[in-house]
Design an enzyme around this catalytic site. Sequence first.
Site, PDB file in Angstrom:
ATOM      1  CB  ALA A   1      -0.937  -0.028   1.208  1.00  0.00           C
TER       2      ALA A   1
ATOM      3  CG  ASP B   1      -3.627  -3.815   0.845  1.00  0.00           C
ATOM      4  OD1 ASP B   1      -3.543  -4.859   1.527  1.00  0.00           O
ATOM      5  OD2 ASP B   1      -2.751  -3.446   0.052  1.00  0.00           O
TER       6      ASP B   1
HETATM    7  O1  MRU Z   1      -1.052  -7.100  -3.508  1.00  0.00           O
HETATM    8  P1  MRU Z   1      -0.004  -6.477  -2.652  1.00  0.00           P
HETATM    9  O2  MRU Z   1       1.213  -7.312  -2.482  1.00  0.00           O
HETATM   10  O3  MRU Z   1       0.294  -5.042  -3.052  1.00  0.00           O
HETATM   11  O4  MRU Z   1      -0.751  -6.396  -1.251  1.00  0.00           O
HETATM   12  C1  MRU Z   1      -0.116  -5.939  -0.103  1.00  0.00           C
HETATM   13  C2  MRU Z   1      -0.746  -6.454   1.105  1.00  0.00           C
HETATM   14  O5  MRU Z   1      -1.891  -6.838   1.143  1.00  0.00           O
HETATM   15  C3  MRU Z   1       0.073  -6.527   2.320  1.00  0.00           C
HETATM   16  O6  MRU Z   1      -0.347  -7.597   3.072  1.00  0.00           O
HETATM   17  C4  MRU Z   1       0.007  -5.384   3.234  1.00  0.00           C
HETATM   18  O7  MRU Z   1      -0.452  -5.700   4.457  1.00  0.00           O
HETATM   19  C5  MRU Z   1      -0.560  -4.137   2.807  1.00  0.00           C
HETATM   20  S1  MRU Z   1       0.764  -3.240   2.219  1.00  0.00           S
HETATM   21  C6  MRU Z   1       1.462  -2.548   3.618  1.00  0.00           C
END
Ligand code: MRU
Length: 348
Positions: free
Chosen positions: A53, A232
């Site tokens: 994120a 996210d």
């Molecule tokens: O699809 P991604 O790899 O971009 O998703 C990221 C996530 O879901 C992570 O688990 C995360 O907790 C969020 S990013 C800090």
Amino acid sequence: MNVNGKHYRALWMEGSTVCMIDQNLLPFEFSIYRCNDIDETCRAIKTMITRGAGSIGAAGAYGMLQAIYNNKSDENLYNELFVSKQKIDSTRPTAVNLFYATDRVLEASKISKEFAVSEAFAIADECVEQSRKIGIFGAELIKDGYGIETHCNAGWLALVDYGSALSPLYTAHDSGKNIFVYVDETRPRSQGARLTAWELEQHGILHAIIPDNAGAHYMSKGKINIIITGADRIAANGDTANKIGTLEKAISAKYYGIPFYIAAPTSTIDLKTNYGSLISIEERGEEEVLYYSGKQKNGKIIEIQVANPGSKALNPAFDVTPAELITGIITEKGIINPDKESIKNLFL
Ligand code: MRU
């Protein structure tokens, strides 16, 4: 974060080029990917060369910066940036940091080009500072000897530096606490097995990669004292979208009475989304489930088919954990309860 003794952020600007650690090649290759214009930056977000994120928020801000650098007449700046924002926002729908970043630069452009430029740079810098503070608050929850489970990658690769879920682990380890991390592999893209495990190894933290379906087993054996994941998007009532599989961990944690924390900067909170079921969930291509890429013994990176050739696959990238399953949210302003009132108070 240091890699082979050199400090790196997950992404940064060099002139008008966005440079990013290529997360699709890790852990097999450490390589810097360069995006020379906004279209290349959008492609890199979509194909997850940069991901997580906070990092996609920073990439979105840098993409807006590339559009500003490309703008010839100040008069047209807002309109041009409006179009650039649509382009960037269409890359990935769930993490709100992306929209937060493009909104902020667009709004700043109403004041001046210079202000829009400084906002674009500020977004990445703030993400780093917020992540550092999350580490300090979150480390208080971690006791010496703790077993900690985490899902996906919410480390420095995902938040420019430090991380959200992993930042407390780095702080706890650096202060001398012994910890052991159970890293969910996080199929289908294996952000846990590939990225979190690599980050933890760089930092010298003891860990093991566990199959996605092994979390409840280790919880039942008393091996896990706390679960910390990133986010996210956090809705106004505390419901939280995070990588697919997070919900199952939260349900298991509730059953076994294990504290389940979300760590995220306030830029991940979306007050405009009242509750979790309103969050748009990204559906990715079925090839991510049906094929796997990995490194052969001879060093070659290859893709192989791992499922029945005649079958289709479904690939939701995120799920939503209801606030009632969340023990607390670790933010850069402190640890709060996952409810409407506490979340609103963060912004007063
Ligand atoms: O699809 P991604 O790899 O971009 O998703 C990221 C996530 O879901 C992570 O688990 C995360 O907790 C969020 S990013 C800090």
